[in-house]
Design an enzyme around this catalytic site. Structure first.
Site, short mmCIF file in Angstrom:
data_model
loop_
_atom_site.label_atom_id
_atom_site.label_comp_id
_atom_site.label_asym_id
_atom_site.label_seq_id
_atom_site.Cartn_x
_atom_site.Cartn_y
_atom_site.Cartn_z
N ARG A 62 17.70 20.87 4.54
CA ARG A 62 16.62 20.67 3.54
C ARG A 62 17.18 20.02 2.27
O ARG A 62 16.46 19.43 1.48
CB ARG A 62 15.95 22.02 3.27
CG ARG A 62 14.63 21.90 2.61
CD ARG A 62 13.65 23.04 2.90
NE ARG A 62 14.17 24.34 3.22
CZ ARG A 62 14.70 25.20 2.35
NH1 ARG A 62 14.83 24.89 1.09
NH2 ARG A 62 15.10 26.39 2.77
N ASP A 190 3.32 3.18 -6.65
CA ASP A 190 3.29 3.28 -5.20
C ASP A 190 3.41 1.85 -4.65
O ASP A 190 2.51 1.04 -4.81
CB ASP A 190 1.96 3.94 -4.77
CG ASP A 190 1.87 4.15 -3.26
OD1 ASP A 190 2.56 3.42 -2.52
OD2 ASP A 190 1.11 5.02 -2.82
N LYS A 215 4.60 3.40 6.80
CA LYS A 215 3.95 2.11 6.96
C LYS A 215 4.98 1.01 7.23
O LYS A 215 5.62 1.05 8.25
CB LYS A 215 3.08 1.85 5.72
CG LYS A 215 2.19 3.05 5.33
CD LYS A 215 1.13 3.32 6.33
CE LYS A 215 0.42 4.65 6.29
NZ LYS A 215 0.35 5.43 5.09
C1 LIG Z 1 -0.79 3.33 -0.55
C2 LIG Z 1 -0.51 4.62 0.19
N1 LIG Z 1 0.24 5.57 -0.41
C3 LIG Z 1 0.51 6.74 0.19
C4 LIG Z 1 0.02 7.02 1.45
C5 LIG Z 1 0.32 8.36 2.09
O1 LIG Z 1 1.33 8.22 3.03
P1 LIG Z 1 1.53 9.21 4.30
O2 LIG Z 1 0.38 8.98 5.19
O3 LIG Z 1 2.86 8.76 4.85
O4 LIG Z 1 1.57 10.59 3.75
C6 LIG Z 1 -0.75 6.06 2.12
C7 LIG Z 1 -1.29 6.34 3.46
O5 LIG Z 1 -2.09 5.60 3.99
C8 LIG Z 1 -1.03 4.82 1.47
O6 LIG Z 1 -1.79 3.88 2.04
#
Ligand SMILES: Cc1ncc(COP(=O)(O)O)c(C=O)c1O
Length: 398
Positions: A62, A190, A215
């Site tokens: 962890r 993000d 992704k």
């Molecule tokens: C822009 C964005 N940030 C964060 C996330 C969350 O990621 P996760 O599905 O890996 O938790 C997503 C999920 O689609 C996303 O499109």
């Protein structure tokens, strides 16, 4: 083991193949997978040395693992950040950093255009925990001045996502970072849609970058993962507190898959960008399509900023067919595009936010974000774009 090589001067494609290190003691070409929950010690003197940082080593899964460590170093190299902590998913990463920042200053600014999961975390966790939220709309004229006026010196963070999911709004990161500097709050970006191949938020003035590694970083639709990158002092605190004790740890196997996937990240991003551009151009010239949202199109409101802060416009786009029934019918009539949430995979994916990702919202709430009933979101995959265009053409004309 610490990575002793300096990869900083390498170009991104070379970093994706070589950065992360160290060399495997057995000289294996591909990084080894340390699929273990814990690590052993010769004696308690060694425990002391490892815990004091006098000797390289790991204690418990962890808190860290050599395979996840290698993945984290690669992300730091690509984002040009000091340190990275990985998490079990993008939401694991986003929730951990927001909890960390809100602990000291429970006041955070968010754009209205935002991934639904982040919005749900704000509504279901941050607000009930007493965090004050300042929403801003980067689509409005003068949003940055208005935001600077509204924020107090107690602001814990400004968060942004660009291009945003699913409406593809592009936020000017240099403008936003100057607001953050004025109020003395860290700017968290993000970077999931762009990846560090197309956009480097830290270079543009952000303090922290987060990813859903699920992704494009993974790129093969076979894992969940997330990252937070920033100053080493912050990441060390985050790792020790929310990283270890909320427990959303990236599994070594998923880190290994990520390392494998990221070797081709620059090649994939290049192909995603080319494919999305062709699909966006086709859709914007089709009489049955009401609107197309892709920053690569010169008429798109985000084109100018995207051209200056991104190296390419990415593989995501959205478009509207006007009405709900037509959107559902066209999406269901596609053969190559699969109906699914998620993005960044080799397969092209399509989703109808009103029926799937944003179905919890009212139609009015969706409209306020720019999601009309006929709105479809597309992740353009790695198929030949001409086949994708033909598939869309047939479905639109059926
Ligand atoms: C822009 C964005 N940030 C964060 C996330 C969350 O990621 P996760 O599905 O890996 O938790 C997503 C999920 O689609 C996303 O499109």
């Amino acid at each position: 083991m610490k990575n002793k090589k300096n990869y900083t001067s390498l170009r991104p494609s070379t970093k994706c193949i070589h950065a992360g290190g160290p060399e495997d003691p057995w000289r294996a070409l591909t990084p080894p997978l340390y699929q273990t929950s814990t690590f052993t010690f010769q004696d308690f003197d060694q425990v002391d040395r490892v815990l004091k940082g006098e000797e390289d080593g790991f204690v418990y899964g962890r808190m860290g693992n050599p395979t996840t460590d290698r993945f984290e170093k690669l992300v730091s190299e690509l984002e040009e950040g000091e340190k990275t902590r990985s998490f079990a998913s993008g939401m694991g990463a986003i929730s951990a950093i927001l909890i960390h920042l809100a602990k000291k200053h429970p006041e955070i600014a968010f754009p209205k255009v935002l991934y639904g999961g982040t919005r749900a975390f704000i509504e279901q966790y941050l607000i009930p925990s007493g965090c004050l939220i300042h929403w801003f709309d980067p689509r409005e004229e003068g949003w940055d001045e208005e935001l600077s006026r509204r924020l107090s010196p107690d602001t814990g963070a400004i968060f942004a996502e660009t291009p945003s999911n699913p409406v593809m709004t592009v936020i000017d990161l240099e403008k936003l970072s100057s607001v953050a500097k004025k109020v003395g709050a860290p700017l968290v970006v993000d970077n999931t849609f762009a990846t560090p191949i197309l956009q480097k938020p830290l270079v543009l003035g952000a303090d922290i970058v987060v990813h859903s590694a699920t992704k494009y970083l993974g790129g093969h639709g076979d894992l969940l993962g997330g990252t937070v990158t920033g100053k080493a002092s912050l990441i060390d605190r985050l790792s020790f507190e929310e990283g270890s004790y909320l427990g959303a740890t990236l599994s070594p196997f998923n880190a290994w898959l990520l390392l494998r996937g990221m070797k081709t990240l620059p090649l994939r991003m290049d192909a995603h960008c080319r494919g999305a551009m062709m699909v966006a151009e086709f859709l914007s010239g089709h009489p049955g399509v009401k609107s197309v949202h892709y920053p690569g199109l010169s008429k798109d409101p985000g084109h100018k900023i995207a051209s200056s802060q991104m190296k390419g416009f990415g593989g995501m786009l959205s478009f509207s067919l006007g009405d709900d029934q037509r959107a559902r019918r066209v999406a269901s009539g596609l053969e190559l595009f699969k109906i699914a949430v998620s993005l960044g995979d080799p397969e092209s994916l399509i989703e109808h936010p009103a029926s799937l990702s944003h179905r919890q919202m009212t139609a009015e709430e969706r409209m306020a974000l720019g999601i009309d009933p006929g709105f479809l979101r597309v992740s353009v995959g790695l198929e030949d774009p001409e086949d994708l265009v033909l598939d869309l053409k047939r479905a639109l004309e059926r």
